[in-house]
Design an enzyme around this catalytic site. Sequence first.
Site, PDB file in Angstrom:
ATOM      1  CB  THR A   6      -0.890   0.023   1.251  1.00  0.00           C
ATOM      2  OG1 THR A   6      -1.655  -1.179   1.302  1.00  0.00           O
ATOM      3  CG2 THR A   6      -1.832   1.214   1.209  1.00  0.00           C
ATOM      4  CE  LYS A  33      -5.083  -1.040   1.623  1.00  0.00           C
ATOM      5  NZ  LYS A  33      -5.423  -2.233   2.330  1.00  0.00           N
ATOM      6  CE  LYS A  44       1.652   2.219   4.035  1.00  0.00           C
ATOM      7  NZ  LYS A  44       2.247   0.944   3.671  1.00  0.00           N
TER       8      LYS A  44
HETATM    9  P1  NAD Z   1       5.754  -6.121   7.451  1.00  0.00           P
HETATM   10  O1  NAD Z   1       6.494  -5.020   8.120  1.00  0.00           O
HETATM   11  O2  NAD Z   1       5.358  -7.324   8.243  1.00  0.00           O
HETATM   12  O3  NAD Z   1       6.569  -6.634   6.166  1.00  0.00           O
HETATM   13  C1  NAD Z   1       7.339  -5.813   5.354  1.00  0.00           C
HETATM   14  C2  NAD Z   1       8.616  -6.572   5.071  1.00  0.00           C
HETATM   15  O4  NAD Z   1       9.401  -5.838   4.127  1.00  0.00           O
HETATM   16  C3  NAD Z   1       9.493  -6.758   6.323  1.00  0.00           C
HETATM   17  O5  NAD Z   1       9.698  -8.139   6.563  1.00  0.00           O
HETATM   18  C4  NAD Z   1      10.781  -6.025   5.966  1.00  0.00           C
HETATM   19  O6  NAD Z   1      11.939  -6.654   6.512  1.00  0.00           O
HETATM   20  C5  NAD Z   1      10.730  -6.114   4.468  1.00  0.00           C
HETATM   21  N1  NAD Z   1      11.617  -5.172   3.793  1.00  0.00           N
HETATM   22  C6  NAD Z   1      11.958  -3.905   4.144  1.00  0.00           C
HETATM   23  N2  NAD Z   1      12.824  -3.395   3.248  1.00  0.00           N
HETATM   24  C7  NAD Z   1      13.044  -4.362   2.316  1.00  0.00           C
HETATM   25  C8  NAD Z   1      13.839  -4.440   1.156  1.00  0.00           C
HETATM   26  N3  NAD Z   1      14.604  -3.419   0.753  1.00  0.00           N
HETATM   27  N4  NAD Z   1      13.810  -5.585   0.437  1.00  0.00           N
HETATM   28  C9  NAD Z   1      13.046  -6.631   0.812  1.00  0.00           C
HETATM   29  N5  NAD Z   1      12.274  -6.610   1.920  1.00  0.00           N
HETATM   30  C10 NAD Z   1      12.275  -5.490   2.665  1.00  0.00           C
HETATM   31  O7  NAD Z   1       4.474  -5.427   6.795  1.00  0.00           O
HETATM   32  P2  NAD Z   1       3.157  -6.153   6.226  1.00  0.00           P
HETATM   33  O8  NAD Z   1       2.109  -6.159   7.289  1.00  0.00           O
HETATM   34  O9  NAD Z   1       3.548  -7.421   5.561  1.00  0.00           O
HETATM   35  O10 NAD Z   1       2.695  -5.069   5.147  1.00  0.00           O
HETATM   36  C11 NAD Z   1       3.305  -4.981   3.858  1.00  0.00           C
HETATM   37  C12 NAD Z   1       2.482  -4.027   3.019  1.00  0.00           C
HETATM   38  O11 NAD Z   1       1.135  -4.510   2.940  1.00  0.00           O
HETATM   39  C13 NAD Z   1       2.396  -2.607   3.571  1.00  0.00           C
HETATM   40  O12 NAD Z   1       2.475  -1.708   2.502  1.00  0.00           O
HETATM   41  C14 NAD Z   1       1.038  -2.581   4.261  1.00  0.00           C
HETATM   42  O13 NAD Z   1       0.490  -1.271   4.320  1.00  0.00           O
HETATM   43  C15 NAD Z   1       0.236  -3.482   3.345  1.00  0.00           C
HETATM   44  N6  NAD Z   1      -0.935  -4.135   3.975  1.00  0.00           N
HETATM   45  C16 NAD Z   1      -0.829  -4.738   5.194  1.00  0.00           C
HETATM   46  C17 NAD Z   1      -1.960  -5.340   5.739  1.00  0.00           C
HETATM   47  C18 NAD Z   1      -1.878  -6.029   7.080  1.00  0.00           C
HETATM   48  O14 NAD Z   1      -2.938  -6.335   7.643  1.00  0.00           O
HETATM   49  N7  NAD Z   1      -0.693  -6.286   7.624  1.00  0.00           N
HETATM   50  C19 NAD Z   1      -3.174  -5.333   5.071  1.00  0.00           C
HETATM   51  C20 NAD Z   1      -3.232  -4.737   3.807  1.00  0.00           C
HETATM   52  C21 NAD Z   1      -2.102  -4.134   3.262  1.00  0.00           C
END
Ligand code: NAD
Length: 309
Positions: free
Chosen positions: A103, A178, A253
């Site tokens: 997102t 979204k 966010k």
């Molecule tokens: P998260 O923090 O659990 O996962 C993000 C991952 O990205 C981490 O493991 C981090 O180490 C990794 N990362 C950071 N920099 C990186 C790089 N340069 N290369 C590779 N990996 C890297 O977050 P999440 O909950 O998995 O969310 C991910 C996305 O999905 C976000 O944009 C969030 O807004 C969106 N989202 C989350 C949810 C939810 O319920 N968690 C729901 C819908 C959308």
Amino acid sequence: MSSTDKPRVAFIGLGNMGGPMAANLVEAGYVVTGFDPSPAAASAASEAGVTPADSAAAAARDAQVVITMLPSGKHVLDVYQGTNGDGVLAAAAPGALLVDCSTIAVDDARAAADAARAAGHRAVDAPVSGGVGGATAGTLTFMVGAADDDLEAVNAVLEPMAGRVVHCGDSGAGQAAKICNNMILGISMIAVSEAFVLGERLGLTHQALFDVASTASGQCWSLTTNCPVPGPVPTSPANRDYAPGFASPLMAKDLGLAMTAADTTHTGTRMGQLAAEIYREFASGDGAALDFSAIIGAVRDDQNEGAAS
Ligand code: NAD
């Protein structure tokens, strides 16, 4: 289709969402190479059958599909470009399908798509709703911004992770859908919470208000599925001390992204602005680890010092 017929997939960002999404692709027979700088995330994905790589570019080398699931637009743009042009865009196979499921801001999504196309790739934004539960179950809703010609390939690769795929328009349209949806959600959760707290002070039981509003014109997802008081909807986070669910910082966010888009398009969103402020404050304090429906606690604490006092 056997795994040899399927495109080779790179999955960048194997966190709470990306980890289980990548695992579902492996389960469906895709060969998936992944990268995440977090050793815990990388090793959990590896246990699920994802081949670990040492960098995003190494994961993307010769991949025909690259999926990113990262915290922010800056992460996506950095991973695409690398430090000296040695990122995913340079490493992926010519004409690769780059699917960003993070997102991020609409403008960042469009910038990422422009960079991908300039490098000879096909670009798709495909943010999701459904949370970690939907990622694990393979029932996410994907909001897709893509060229019509790419839809067949996009649908095929998203299918093992999806309950529903909605084509919203060209690049950026998925992110736009979204943040507009989540602006409705943030505002409606505050509205439902205010109604419950006002009802409490008027001597109305939670159940009575729920029974009326859930079948009347106040009906909405924030009330009937993610009800902010315990009792009426036994599966809502309110019944388990507001363990997320959809965590307040993620709501803050998404509302921040919506307000950035409102600024750049000169759109008056007074309710959205207020909801963004309320969630920003809550997420940086008491709500940091709680579901966004816990905002009802902040509403209860927010005394009206008006004429009646
Ligand atoms: P998260 O923090 O659990 O996962 C993000 C991952 O990205 C981490 O493991 C981090 O180490 C990794 N990362 C950071 N920099 C990186 C790089 N340069 N290369 C590779 N990996 C890297 O977050 P999440 O909950 O998995 O969310 C991910 C996305 O999905 C976000 O944009 C969030 O807004 C969106 N989202 C989350 C949810 C939810 O319920 N968690 C729901 C819908 C959308």
